[in-house]
Design an enzyme around this catalytic site. Sequence first.
Site, PDB file in Angstrom:
ATOM      1  N   GLY A   1      -2.896   7.722 -24.330  1.00 12.63           N
ATOM      2  CA  GLY A   1      -2.276   6.404 -24.449  1.00 12.63           C
ATOM      3  C   GLY A   1      -0.811   6.374 -24.080  1.00 12.63           C
ATOM      4  O   GLY A   1       0.043   6.876 -24.820  1.00 12.63           O
TER       5      GLY A   1
ATOM      6  N   PRO B   1       0.620  -3.417 -24.115  1.00 16.67           N
ATOM      7  CA  PRO B   1       0.399  -4.763 -23.579  1.00 16.67           C
ATOM      8  C   PRO B   1       1.529  -5.244 -22.659  1.00 16.67           C
ATOM      9  O   PRO B   1       1.278  -5.872 -21.642  1.00 16.67           O
ATOM     10  CB  PRO B   1       0.312  -5.634 -24.842  1.00 16.67           C
ATOM     11  CG  PRO B   1      -0.171  -4.695 -25.903  1.00 16.67           C
ATOM     12  CD  PRO B   1       0.398  -3.353 -25.570  1.00 16.67           C
TER      13      PRO B   1
ATOM     14  N   SER C   1       3.622  -0.579 -15.601  1.00 17.49           N
ATOM     15  CA  SER C   1       4.440   0.157 -14.631  1.00 17.49           C
ATOM     16  C   SER C   1       5.747   0.613 -15.266  1.00 17.49           C
ATOM     17  O   SER C   1       6.246   1.705 -14.985  1.00 17.49           O
ATOM     18  CB  SER C   1       4.744  -0.734 -13.421  1.00 17.49           C
ATOM     19  OG  SER C   1       3.549  -1.208 -12.853  1.00 17.49           O
TER      20      SER C   1
ATOM     21  N   TRP D   1      -5.394  -0.862 -22.592  1.00 22.84           N
ATOM     22  CA  TRP D   1      -6.022  -0.366 -21.358  1.00 22.84           C
ATOM     23  C   TRP D   1      -6.346   1.118 -21.431  1.00 22.84           C
ATOM     24  O   TRP D   1      -6.229   1.826 -20.441  1.00 22.84           O
ATOM     25  CB  TRP D   1      -5.115  -0.627 -20.143  1.00 22.84           C
ATOM     26  CG  TRP D   1      -4.890  -2.061 -19.889  1.00 22.84           C
ATOM     27  CD1 TRP D   1      -3.795  -2.786 -20.217  1.00 22.84           C
ATOM     28  CD2 TRP D   1      -5.803  -2.970 -19.265  1.00 22.84           C
ATOM     29  NE1 TRP D   1      -3.968  -4.092 -19.841  1.00 22.84           N
ATOM     30  CE2 TRP D   1      -5.195  -4.226 -19.245  1.00 22.84           C
ATOM     31  CE3 TRP D   1      -7.091  -2.827 -18.724  1.00 22.84           C
ATOM     32  CZ2 TRP D   1      -5.817  -5.342 -18.710  1.00 22.84           C
ATOM     33  CZ3 TRP D   1      -7.708  -3.940 -18.187  1.00 22.84           C
ATOM     34  CH2 TRP D   1      -7.065  -5.177 -18.184  1.00 22.84           C
TER      35      TRP D   1
ATOM     36  N   ARG E   1     -31.004  -1.377   9.966  1.00 22.79           N
ATOM     37  CA  ARG E   1     -31.040  -2.852  10.010  1.00 22.79           C
ATOM     38  C   ARG E   1     -31.061  -3.326  11.468  1.00 22.79           C
ATOM     39  O   ARG E   1     -30.134  -3.028  12.237  1.00 22.79           O
ATOM     40  CB  ARG E   1     -29.800  -3.409   9.288  1.00 22.79           C
ATOM     41  CG  ARG E   1     -29.614  -4.888   9.387  1.00 22.79           C
ATOM     42  CD  ARG E   1     -30.628  -5.626   8.554  1.00 22.79           C
ATOM     43  NE  ARG E   1     -30.407  -7.075   8.635  1.00 22.79           N
ATOM     44  CZ  ARG E   1     -31.248  -7.962   8.126  1.00 22.79           C
ATOM     45  NH1 ARG E   1     -32.350  -7.566   7.505  1.00 22.79           N
ATOM     46  NH2 ARG E   1     -30.988  -9.250   8.227  1.00 22.79           N
TER      47      ARG E   1
ATOM     48  N   ILE F   1     -20.962  -4.697   6.372  1.00 17.99           N
ATOM     49  CA  ILE F   1     -22.041  -4.116   7.183  1.00 17.99           C
ATOM     50  C   ILE F   1     -23.411  -4.445   6.582  1.00 17.99           C
ATOM     51  O   ILE F   1     -24.380  -4.671   7.298  1.00 17.99           O
ATOM     52  CB  ILE F   1     -21.831  -2.582   7.329  1.00 17.99           C
ATOM     53  CG1 ILE F   1     -20.629  -2.329   8.240  1.00 17.99           C
ATOM     54  CG2 ILE F   1     -23.080  -1.892   7.864  1.00 17.99           C
ATOM     55  CD1 ILE F   1     -20.161  -0.883   8.309  1.00 17.99           C
TER      56      ILE F   1
ATOM     57  N   GLY G   1     -24.076  -7.175   5.156  1.00 17.17           N
ATOM     58  CA  GLY G   1     -24.285  -8.620   5.257  1.00 17.17           C
ATOM     59  C   GLY G   1     -24.650  -9.208   3.898  1.00 17.17           C
ATOM     60  O   GLY G   1     -24.096  -8.791   2.869  1.00 17.17           O
TER      61      GLY G   1
ATOM     62  N   GLU H   1      -3.229   4.567 -13.408  1.00 21.87           N
ATOM     63  CA  GLU H   1      -2.305   5.714 -13.275  1.00 21.87           C
ATOM     64  C   GLU H   1      -1.201   5.459 -12.253  1.00 21.87           C
ATOM     65  O   GLU H   1      -0.793   6.356 -11.506  1.00 21.87           O
ATOM     66  CB  GLU H   1      -3.098   6.991 -12.976  1.00 21.87           C
ATOM     67  CG  GLU H   1      -4.065   7.297 -14.107  1.00 21.87           C
ATOM     68  CD  GLU H   1      -4.592   8.701 -14.137  1.00 21.87           C
ATOM     69  OE1 GLU H   1      -3.902   9.614 -13.653  1.00 21.87           O
ATOM     70  OE2 GLU H   1      -5.689   8.880 -14.668  1.00 21.87           O
TER      71      GLU H   1
HETATM   72  C1  LIG Z   1      -9.735   0.552 -16.064  1.00 23.72           C
HETATM   73  C2  LIG Z   1      -8.360   0.964 -16.485  1.00 23.72           C
HETATM   74  C3  LIG Z   1      -8.210   2.156 -17.194  1.00 23.72           C
HETATM   75  C4  LIG Z   1      -6.932   2.548 -17.627  1.00 23.72           C
HETATM   76  N1  LIG Z   1      -6.814   3.687 -18.399  1.00 23.72           N
HETATM   77  C5  LIG Z   1      -5.599   4.000 -18.940  1.00 23.72           C
HETATM   78  C6  LIG Z   1      -5.472   5.094 -19.843  1.00 23.72           C
HETATM   79  O1  LIG Z   1      -6.442   5.819 -20.121  1.00 23.72           O
HETATM   80  N2  LIG Z   1      -4.252   5.323 -20.394  1.00 23.72           N
HETATM   81  C7  LIG Z   1      -3.160   4.564 -20.122  1.00 23.72           C
HETATM   82  O2  LIG Z   1      -2.096   4.838 -20.664  1.00 23.72           O
HETATM   83  N3  LIG Z   1      -3.250   3.510 -19.261  1.00 23.72           N
HETATM   84  C8  LIG Z   1      -4.449   3.205 -18.675  1.00 23.72           C
HETATM   85  N4  LIG Z   1      -4.550   2.129 -17.823  1.00 23.72           N
HETATM   86  C9  LIG Z   1      -3.368   1.307 -17.555  1.00 23.72           C
HETATM   87  C10 LIG Z   1      -2.843   1.430 -16.133  1.00 23.72           C
HETATM   88  O3  LIG Z   1      -2.224   2.663 -15.948  1.00 23.72           O
HETATM   89  C11 LIG Z   1      -1.922   0.230 -15.889  1.00 23.72           C
HETATM   90  O4  LIG Z   1      -2.756  -0.909 -15.783  1.00 23.72           O
HETATM   91  C12 LIG Z   1      -1.085   0.394 -14.633  1.00 23.72           C
HETATM   92  O5  LIG Z   1      -0.121   1.393 -14.813  1.00 23.72           O
HETATM   93  C13 LIG Z   1      -0.390  -0.912 -14.223  1.00 23.72           C
HETATM   94  O6  LIG Z   1       0.272  -1.477 -15.315  1.00 23.72           O
HETATM   95  P1  LIG Z   1       0.068  -3.040 -15.660  1.00 23.72           P
HETATM   96  O7  LIG Z   1      -1.396  -3.286 -15.697  1.00 23.72           O
HETATM   97  O8  LIG Z   1       0.842  -3.342 -16.880  1.00 23.72           O
HETATM   98  O9  LIG Z   1       0.647  -3.808 -14.438  1.00 23.72           O
HETATM   99  P2  LIG Z   1       2.186  -4.287 -14.238  1.00 23.72           P
HETATM  100  O10 LIG Z   1       3.099  -3.140 -14.488  1.00 23.72           O
HETATM  101  O11 LIG Z   1       2.391  -5.542 -15.029  1.00 23.72           O
HETATM  102  O12 LIG Z   1       2.202  -4.629 -12.712  1.00 23.72           O
HETATM  103  C14 LIG Z   1       1.777  -5.887 -12.163  1.00 23.72           C
HETATM  104  C15 LIG Z   1       2.088  -5.904 -10.677  1.00 23.72           C
HETATM  105  O13 LIG Z   1       3.514  -5.774 -10.488  1.00 23.72           O
HETATM  106  C16 LIG Z   1       3.792  -4.661  -9.637  1.00 23.72           C
HETATM  107  N5  LIG Z   1       5.035  -4.014 -10.055  1.00 23.72           N
HETATM  108  C17 LIG Z   1       5.435  -3.662 -11.297  1.00 23.72           C
HETATM  109  N6  LIG Z   1       6.638  -3.083 -11.266  1.00 23.72           N
HETATM  110  C18 LIG Z   1       7.011  -3.052  -9.961  1.00 23.72           C
HETATM  111  C19 LIG Z   1       8.157  -2.558  -9.270  1.00 23.72           C
HETATM  112  N7  LIG Z   1       9.171  -1.951  -9.902  1.00 23.72           N
HETATM  113  N8  LIG Z   1       8.206  -2.701  -7.915  1.00 23.72           N
HETATM  114  C20 LIG Z   1       7.170  -3.291  -7.245  1.00 23.72           C
HETATM  115  N9  LIG Z   1       6.064  -3.776  -7.856  1.00 23.72           N
HETATM  116  C21 LIG Z   1       5.986  -3.642  -9.194  1.00 23.72           C
HETATM  117  C22 LIG Z   1       2.588  -3.742  -9.820  1.00 23.72           C
HETATM  118  O14 LIG Z   1       2.455  -2.849  -8.721  1.00 23.72           O
HETATM  119  C23 LIG Z   1       1.450  -4.734  -9.926  1.00 23.72           C
HETATM  120  O15 LIG Z   1       1.065  -5.151  -8.634  1.00 23.72           O
HETATM  121  C24 LIG Z   1      -5.800   1.744 -17.330  1.00 23.72           C
HETATM  122  C25 LIG Z   1      -5.970   0.577 -16.590  1.00 23.72           C
HETATM  123  C26 LIG Z   1      -7.227   0.167 -16.181  1.00 23.72           C
HETATM  124  C27 LIG Z   1      -7.358  -1.111 -15.406  1.00 23.72           C
END
Ligand SMILES: Cc1cc2nc3c(=O)[nH]c(=O)nc-3n(C[C@H](O)[C@H](O)[C@H](O)COP(=O)(O)OP(=O)(O)OC[C@H]3O[C@@H](n4cnc5c(N)ncnc54)[C@H](O)[C@@H]3O)c2cc1C
Length: 385
Positions: free
Chosen positions: A128, A132, A136, A160, A272, A341, A343, A367
């Site tokens: 973790g 929320p 990033s 997540w 196909r 491909i 369709g 990640e």
């Molecule tokens: C199926 C799934 C499994 C996951 N498993 C884990 C897990 O086991 N452990 C864990 O800790 N997390 C997990 N995650 C979380 C995942 O790592 C995050 O969703 C990911 O890092 C993106 O963070 P966010 O969803 O908050 O998007 P945000 O950070 O809100 O980003 C939203 C958009 O803004 C862009 N953005 C943000 N900052 C910048 C910047 N500085 N410059 C340019 N663009 C930017 C992003 O690229 C993206 O397009 C999981 C997510 C999913 C969907």
Amino acid sequence: MLVLMNTATEEITLQIKETAKNFANQHIKPHVMQWDESQEFPAHIFHQMGELGLMGVLVPEEYGGSGLSYAEYKIIIEEISKVCGSIGLSVAAHNSLCTNHILLFGSEDQKHQYLPKLASGEWIGAWGLTEPNTGSDAGNMKCVATKNGDTWVLNGTKSWITHGKSGNVAVVIARTGESRAKNNATAFVVERSTPGFSGGKKENKLGMRASETAEMVFDNCIIPDSNRLGEIGDGFKQAMQVLDGGRISIACLALGIAKGAFEAAAGYSKQRYQFDQPISNFQAISFKIADMATEIDAAELLIMRACALKDAHEKVTREAAMAKYYASEVAVKVANEAVQIFGGNGYTKEFPVEKFYRDAKLCTIGEGTSEIQKIVIARETLNRF
Ligand SMILES: Cc1cc2nc3c(=O)[nH]c(=O)nc-3n(C[C@H](O)[C@H](O)[C@H](O)COP(=O)(O)OP(=O)(O)OC[C@H]3O[C@@H](n4cnc5c(N)ncnc54)[C@H](O)[C@@H]3O)c2cc1C
């Protein structure tokens, strides 16, 4: 110059490939759509994979693991993901995140306590970092750990999280210093049975539906200081190192998905018939096949380079980010072309490509998004000049 070679002998590599492939075809393939539709997380499959050594791939044998290299780990994740991205994602998260964090930064006691259970598949691991409001921008975490004598009190929510509800043990990175300060986070290992630790909301996802993604909630959760991983304040730095390996595994997941979609589409294009000939005769289709094959090979070469560097214990931040970024984008593109491909058939659940299409998208997000990978690649590249 870096030589792209597997550290294992060809025979061992083939055996590993066959083991993963046979398991995926016999025990995963028949249930893929049922698990996808119901969003069932098939925990029993992970226990079975543990018996085959697929849940502690990188863990040395002295801690109950298979003691394999990244080059071999690539093959395992790829073969499973060719059949089901969800199971590939869960195996990747278990091995590369939770298990690998304990392997890299745990004390000898912690390694002996947790790694055998994780490597055997008796326990499923979670990791973790995300919250929320901080994905990033993971350094801005709100989940806090407060020191109280020989214990820590954890409060906050991680979101997540792969295996957020079903994980028997979790590595949790929590803030232990001032918000936005340097070295303000610390990693802890927390067992599921600890009072104050519970699973929260489970996400209803576009793809990867059989891989459980859920919140982990900490409400005055008290853990002993002996559950701290490494030094106070090192949590974020540790997480970034763990993600270097994790990004290789997401690249392998993407490669498996791309290959699965490609193999289905190439086969279909020869069977196909339209206008009294196989659709592969049309240049519009055969050029798609050419692009898909070329991009898959390019992704694989980037992944092999990252694996080789990791196995040589070299810094791999830039190369792992490149492999993850490129392979993920290729997986999305290849799966999209595969649906095209097929369709109309590609748009139904009767054929496998619509699932590859849905699953592939996760690879550009989890990640570290593709945008974040580009930030890492640019920073690491510009540092060289
Ligand atoms: C199926 C799934 C499994 C996951 N498993 C884990 C897990 O086991 N452990 C864990 O800790 N997390 C997990 N995650 C979380 C995942 O790592 C995050 O969703 C990911 O890092 C993106 O963070 P966010 O969803 O908050 O998007 P945000 O950070 O809100 O980003 C939203 C958009 O803004 C862009 N953005 C943000 N900052 C910048 C910047 N500085 N410059 C340019 N663009 C930017 C992003 O690229 C993206 O397009 C999981 C997510 C999913 C969907």
